[in-house]
Each structure stands twice: as structure tokens, then as C-alpha cells.
Design an enzyme around this catalytic site. Structure first.
Site, mmCIF file in Angstrom:
data_model
loop_
_atom_site.group_PDB
_atom_site.id
_atom_site.type_symbol
_atom_site.label_atom_id
_atom_site.label_comp_id
_atom_site.label_asym_id
_atom_site.label_seq_id
_atom_site.Cartn_x
_atom_site.Cartn_y
_atom_site.Cartn_z
ATOM 1 N N PHE A 1 10.395 -17.783 -11.178
ATOM 2 C CA PHE A 1 9.165 -17.524 -11.542
ATOM 3 C C PHE A 1 8.063 -18.579 -11.163
ATOM 4 C CE2 PHE A 1 4.362 -16.154 -12.205
ATOM 5 C CZ PHE A 1 4.392 -14.898 -11.148
ATOM 6 N N ASP B 264 12.045 -15.447 -20.231
ATOM 7 C CA ASP B 264 10.438 -14.810 -19.734
ATOM 8 C C ASP B 264 11.261 -13.866 -19.344
ATOM 9 O OD1 ASP B 264 8.383 -14.064 -18.614
ATOM 10 O OD2 ASP B 264 8.206 -15.880 -17.291
HETATM 11 C C1 LIG Z 1 8.285 -13.883 -15.039
HETATM 12 C C2 LIG Z 1 6.925 -13.874 -14.811
HETATM 13 N N1 LIG Z 1 5.849 -15.013 -15.446
HETATM 14 C C3 LIG Z 1 5.164 -15.518 -15.989
HETATM 15 C C4 LIG Z 1 3.994 -14.440 -15.096
HETATM 16 C C5 LIG Z 1 2.980 -14.896 -15.562
HETATM 17 O O1 LIG Z 1 1.938 -16.038 -16.174
HETATM 18 P P1 LIG Z 1 0.993 -15.456 -17.013
HETATM 19 O O2 LIG Z 1 0.840 -14.395 -18.629
HETATM 20 O O3 LIG Z 1 1.002 -17.119 -17.702
HETATM 21 O O4 LIG Z 1 -0.268 -15.627 -15.573
HETATM 22 C C6 LIG Z 1 4.893 -13.185 -14.037
HETATM 23 C C7 LIG Z 1 3.371 -12.408 -13.537
HETATM 24 O O5 LIG Z 1 4.003 -12.229 -12.748
HETATM 25 C C8 LIG Z 1 5.760 -13.303 -13.906
HETATM 26 O O6 LIG Z 1 6.563 -12.297 -13.034
#
Ligand SMILES: Cc1ncc(COP(=O)(O)O)c(C=O)c1O
Length: 411
Positions: free
Chosen positions: A124, A201
């Protein structure tokens, strides 16, 4: 049996069907298949937030902090137990996913003393950006391995990249675009064999896809997708018990005694030190209600239904959409994908616009993908049926071709 009758029959035996009444369905006609971007609002959350605003904030004012101050770890423990299968004291609900990723990545790199971080080129965007920033900050190298956009992380490519100069391997469990699942235990073993830590993640997994963290070191994720905690709700972080790391963002909430006003910084014990500043109370209460609703539904049942919904979607896409130049770009094996399906079509952006105009809400992902996230808690099989039938009709008529060809910023 018509195909619609079959969908209705699947709904009739769905043990999670009653949970649809537990979330706000403002427009019963809307075919909402974007629960993996922003989940629906649970009734319990609406009521809880109303009470919080009117009685607690409105009535108790600063006296409310007595109960609010522990929420990051209280809600973290509930989330950890219900959705991550981990023990108490390891999970905190705080900040956003990007900030949590930053804190844990810097901490892990400092602890290992190595100079290379590894991620993949289909991770991401925020993960890639944060990790590149961490590499810059620490004078380290970000080693980026190639992943196939459809099939996901390549263990072969990782095997090449994860050498004894690596301090951290950071990947997504469920790929945000294709839904492909990464092999957590295999990657953890590769990393540990060279003395590196792993940071996962789980944003596209938590609340829909179980993940075994028994071999992992660190994880982060958001709560506004399957956890249904609302737009911009706080994220969470998880630190394996026994792993002693230092938070690079030393704030007063991560200190041993936040109210020892004159004392120099001394970190709290365990994961608690990864807190930074004042917790967002309303958001935390929303996460708590979202977690409790999912706990009641049960992760195994959510996973079973998620797999059934996405398999049904793949079946309809093959039957109805393949003749119109659509290709299923997610893994076909339900055990190899998360809870969403992505379809490839050369006019994906125009197709999404036409679908939204007709009351079907998927989302668009560059360059040519339409992503359907039928959240298992509240999505019906008939919703998938009707959404795919409308998609078929749009493609057959060419109605989408009248829509602008240039993508907008947010879908
Ligand atoms: C894999 C992943 N990581 C992180 C995020 C978003 O991060 P944040 O909460 O910092 O906006 C998303 C949002 O769609 C995501 O899909």
C-alpha cells in the site's frame, strides 16, 4: 431456481444474516460493496457516541478522563483478543496506521542495528512512503522486491532480498488491490533466520480474515474498514510480548507516569510506551463497539461467509462479465485471498462511475481495477447478485462509455 432465487436461498441459511439489522442501512436500495474502504455504522456505535457526546463530554467534562485515559489499552486488548488472537498488554488503539507503522519500523530498525528494510513494490502507498522515510531518517536502504499485482508477495523474491544485512521485513497480509494473502509464517521464518524482525500491515484483514501472529513480531492496522469504527477512526498497533523496543515519538502518554510533570522521559513498560499523545476518545469508543459486534459474530463465521461471498462474486463475474472483457484479478482459491475481489477492465474508471450512478458502490483502483468488498458482517448474497447483474447490464449496453475517462482523486 433462477440465479436470484439461489442468492436468496443462500441468505436464508446465512447464520450472520441477523447482523444486517445491527448496522445503519439508510438506503435499502443501495448495493454497498465498499465495506473494505469504509464499513457501515453500527447502531450501537451511534448510540454510544451520542451518549458520550451528550452525557460524558457534555456532562462530566474533564472528570470523564478518569474512565477515558485507559481506553487505548482497554480497547486494544479487546481488539487483540477478538480479532488478532493475541494476549492482553500487546495491542494499543492509537494514532493512524501510517504513524504506527513509522513508530514500529524505526523502533525495530534501531533494535536490530541493521541497515536494510525490505518491502514489496505492490505494498500500500503509505507503507512504501513511510518505510522510504524511515530509511532516509536512519541512513538505511529500503530494498523493494517485486510482487505480481494479482498473485501478491513472492517468497522467491523475498528469499533473495532477505539477507543478513536486513533489520526489518514489512509487508501487508491482504494485498489492498488484489486481495492476495501473504504467507505470514513463511516470511517470518525467512526474516528470523537472518535475525530480522517482521512488521505486518493487517488493514485489509482485521475483522474479516484471521491471521496467526504466533510467529510475527509487530503489526498495525486500521479500524474503519471491517471493524466499522468510522471515517478516520484510530488505528491499532501490536507488539509481541517480550519484545523490548523504544518508541521514537516519545510522548507523555507513552511515559511511565504521564502526570509526573517535572520528570524526564521514562518509558512505560511493554507496548504501552508506543502511545504518544492524548487519545481520541470518541474514536476509541467507536472501535470498541465495532470490535464487540464482530466478536459477537465470531471471526470464524465471518471468514467462512467472506469466502462464500467472494467465491459467489467470482462465479458470477466469470459467467456474466468475462464475455465483456472483464478478468478476475484476485486469487481464485478462496484460501489464498482476503475478503475482497478485484476485477480488471480497460474502462474500469468509467464503469465505476456508471455503477455508482446506478446505486452500486465498489471502488476504483489504478490503473484498470474495480474492487468489490462485500463485508461479511452485513452484506447479503443477493446484494452481490444484484450488483453483478447491474454490472453485466452496464457493460452490455455500453452505458459507461459516456462517463469521463479521467479518474477523480478519491473513490
Ligand atoms: C494496507 C493499508 N495500510 C494503511 C492504510 C491507511 O493508513 P492510515 O490509517 O494511516 O490512513 C490503508 C488504507 O486503505 C491500507 O489499505
Amino acid at each position: 431456481m433462477t440465479s436470484r432465487e439461489r442468492a436468496l436461498a443462500l441468505d436464508a441459511v446465512d447464520p450472520l444474516a441477523p447482523f444486517r439489522d445491527r448496522v445503519v442501512v439508510a438506503d435499502p436500495e443501495l448495493l454497498y460493496l465498499d465495506g473494505n474502504s469504509l464499513g457501515r455504522l453500527p447502531h450501537a456505535t451511534r448510540d454510544r457516541l451520542r451518549t458520550h457526546v451528550e452525557d460524558e463530554w457534555g456532562g462530566r467534562l474533564v472528570r470523564g478522563w478518569h474512565d477515558w485515559v485507559a481506553l487505548p489499552s482497554v480497547v486494544g486488548d479487546e481488539l487483540g483478543a477478538a480479532l488478532l488472537g493475541v494476549g492482553p498488554g500487546e495491542t494499543l488503539v492509537c494514532d493512524n496506521t501510517s504513524s504506527n507503522l513509522f513508530k514500529l519500523a524505526v523502533a525495530a530498525m534501531r533494535a536490530t542495528g541493521r541497515r536494510v528494510l525490505v518491502t514489496d513494490d505492490d505494498n500500500f502507498p503509505t507503507d512504501r512512503h513511510v518505510l522510504a522515510g524511515v530509511a532516509d531518517l536512519l541512513g538505511a536502504e529500503l530494498r523493494v522486491v517485486h510482487s505480481d499485482r494479482d498473485a501478491g508477495v513472492s517468497v522467491e523474491a523475498l528469499r533473495e532480498a532477505v539477507r543478513d544485512d536486513v533489520g526489518l521485513v514489512s509487508l501487508s497480509h491482504t494485498a489492498y488491490r488484489s486481495g492476495a494473502l501473504a504467507p505470514v509464517a513463511e516470511v517470518d521464518a525467512l526474516a528470523h533466520a537472518v535475525g530480522a524482525l517482521t512488521l505486518w500491515d493487517l488493514s485489509h484483514s482485521v475483522g474479516a480474515v484471521p491471521v496467526d501472529l504466533s510467529t510475527a513480531d509487530l503489526a498495525v492496522g486500521c479500524t474503519y474498514k471491517y471493524v466499522n469504527a468510522g471515517p478516520g477512526a484510530p488505528a491499532w498497533l501490536w507488539v509481541r510480548s517480550g519484545l523490548e523496543l523504544d518508541n521514537p515519538v516519545q510522548g507523555w502518554f507513552g511515559a511511565a507516569d504521564p502526570f509526573a510533570m517535572d520528570a524526564p522521559y521514562a518509558p512505560a513498560a511493554g507496548a504501552q510506551r508506543f502511545l504518544t499523545g492524548t487519545p481520541p476518545v470518541g474514536g476509541l469508543l467507536a472501535v470498541q463497539e465495532g470490535v464487540r459486534l464482530l466478536a459477537e459474530a465470531g471471526l470464524p463465521r465471518l471468514r467462512t461467509k467472506g469466502q462464500a461471498l467472494t467465491s459467489y462474486l467470482v462465479e458470477l463475474a466469470d459467467a456474466w462479465l468475462a464475455p465483456h472483457d472483464v478478468r478476475v484479478a484476485s486469487p481464485r482459491d478462496a484460501d489464498a485471498r482476503g475478503s475482497h475481489v478485484v476485477l480488471e477492465h480497460p474502462r474500469a474508471w468509467q464503469l465505476v462511475q456508471e455503477l455508482v450512478a446506478r446505486g452500486v458502490v465498489p471502488d476504483y483502483r489504478v490503473p484498470d481495477r474495480v474492487r468489490f468488498g462485500p463485508a461479511p458482517l452485513y452484506t447479503r448474497f443477493v446484494d452481490v447478485h444484484d450488483a453483478l447483474a447491474i454490472t453485466r447490464d452496464v457493460l452490455a449496453s455500453g452505458a459507461h462509455l459516456t462517463r469521463p475517462a479521467e479518474p477523480a482523486r478519491v473513490t
